[in-house]
Design a protein around this motif. Structure first.
Motif, mmCIF file in Angstrom:
data_model
loop_
_atom_site.group_PDB
_atom_site.id
_atom_site.type_symbol
_atom_site.label_atom_id
_atom_site.label_comp_id
_atom_site.label_asym_id
_atom_site.label_seq_id
_atom_site.Cartn_x
_atom_site.Cartn_y
_atom_site.Cartn_z
ATOM 1 N N ARG A 160 -4.395 -1.870 -6.405
ATOM 2 C CA ARG A 160 -4.431 -0.656 -5.578
ATOM 3 C C ARG A 160 -4.148 0.589 -6.418
ATOM 4 N NH1 ARG A 160 -7.315 0.037 -2.547
ATOM 5 N NH2 ARG A 160 -6.177 1.391 -1.083
ATOM 6 N N GLU A 182 0.825 -1.204 0.000
ATOM 7 C CA GLU A 182 0.000 0.000 0.000
ATOM 8 C C GLU A 182 0.861 1.257 0.000
ATOM 9 O OE1 GLU A 182 -3.728 2.248 0.367
ATOM 10 O OE2 GLU A 182 -3.034 0.374 -0.531
ATOM 11 N N LYS A 229 -6.770 3.698 -7.017
ATOM 12 C CA LYS A 229 -6.405 5.071 -6.665
ATOM 13 C C LYS A 229 -6.522 6.008 -7.874
ATOM 14 C CE LYS A 229 -3.264 3.613 -2.989
ATOM 15 N NZ LYS A 229 -4.023 4.168 -1.862
#
Length: 272
Positions: A237, A204, A241
């Protein structure tokens, strides 16, 4: 007679196999891609180790062991250790190589994202050519090394880290700076956090740092190349985003050396 012999030798040479070979010496891994015409026919990867010159020699030795004679190959080198490839006919900037390689793999123009061991680079490819390059060699640069060192501290491999991260619990990170993230990881490790949670946090943090570097263009194709191409949590991820689909491929890690090979003449140069 001499003219006849010369003509015969020239004809024999023209009939020999001809391969375009890209050799990439990176900070973490070294890679080789072999093209025959415009077809990818062979490729391999291994850890670079501590010595770029040894890695470059190993590339050549492995090629010859796999049946690709040095005399039948033209070589282009790329990567942080490209100068160690003393048998290469040319050296090519790694960003240019990744752009070319991505266009080859995905048959598309667009935005190419290369998250390497030492540097994150973003290339905009138009008509098969790299038109714009943005790189970051600070803070979020060495994400490959960051994930490698994190896995080492956890006593697992990077592959295992990427595998177990999917089972981690999403948490809010207190900082986007990797220096502080490392401190937070160490603190949580001391508090007994699970490897799954630590792996999720590590990936992350990479997504948090890389996402702001990527330009958003309407209807653009986004392509991830380099060593993180199989890191599916990172791909997901980043996609979330940015609000876009990021394409990748198991061959994405070879984009740089494919692009290097493509920079060589498509046909064997004729000896005068």
């Amino acid at each position: 007679m001499d003219a006849v012999n010369l003509s015969s030798e020239k004809k024999d040479e023209e009939n020999r196999p001809y391969y375009r070979v890209g050799v990439g010496i990176g900070s973490i891994t070294s890679k080789v891609a072999v093209l025959e015409g415009n077809k990818l026919v062979h490729y391999f990867i291994f850890p670079t180790g501590l010595n770029s010159s040894d890695a470059a020699k190993r590339c050549l030795q492995q090629l010859e062991a796999d049946g690709y004679s040095r005399e039948d190959c033209a070589f282009a080198a790329t990567g942080i250790g490209q100068m160690a490839v003393n048998y290469a006919q040319k050296n090519v900037d790694i960003a240019i190589c990744h752009g070319k390689g991505a266009h080859f793999l995905f048959s598309s123009d667009g935005i190419v994202i290369d998250i390497g061991g030492q540097e994150t680079q973003i290339m905009e490819v138009s008509n098969g050519r790299v038109e714009k390059i943005a790189s970051n060699d600070r803070c979020s640069a060495a994400v490959g090394k960051f994930l490698e060192s994190t896995a080492l501290r956890m006593g697992i491999t990077v592959t295992k880290l990427e595998e177990i991260a999917h089972r981690g619990t999403p948490v809010a990170l207190s900082s986007m700076c990797m220096v502080f993230v490392e401190s937070e990881l160490a603190k949580r490790m001391a508090q007994g956090a699970s490897n799954e949670d630590l792996a999720w946090m590590a990936i992350e943090s990479v997504a948090n740092r890389v996402a702001p570097l990527i330009p958003l263009h309407k209807d653009a194709t986004y392509m991830l190349t380099g060593g993180q191409c199989d890191n599916h949590l990172l791909v997901n991820r980043l996609s979330e985003k940015l609000g876009v689909e990021i394409k990748t491929s198991p061959l994405g890690r070879y984009a740089g050396v494919i692009g290097a090979a493509l920079s060589l003449p498509a046909k064997r140069p004729v000896r005068q």
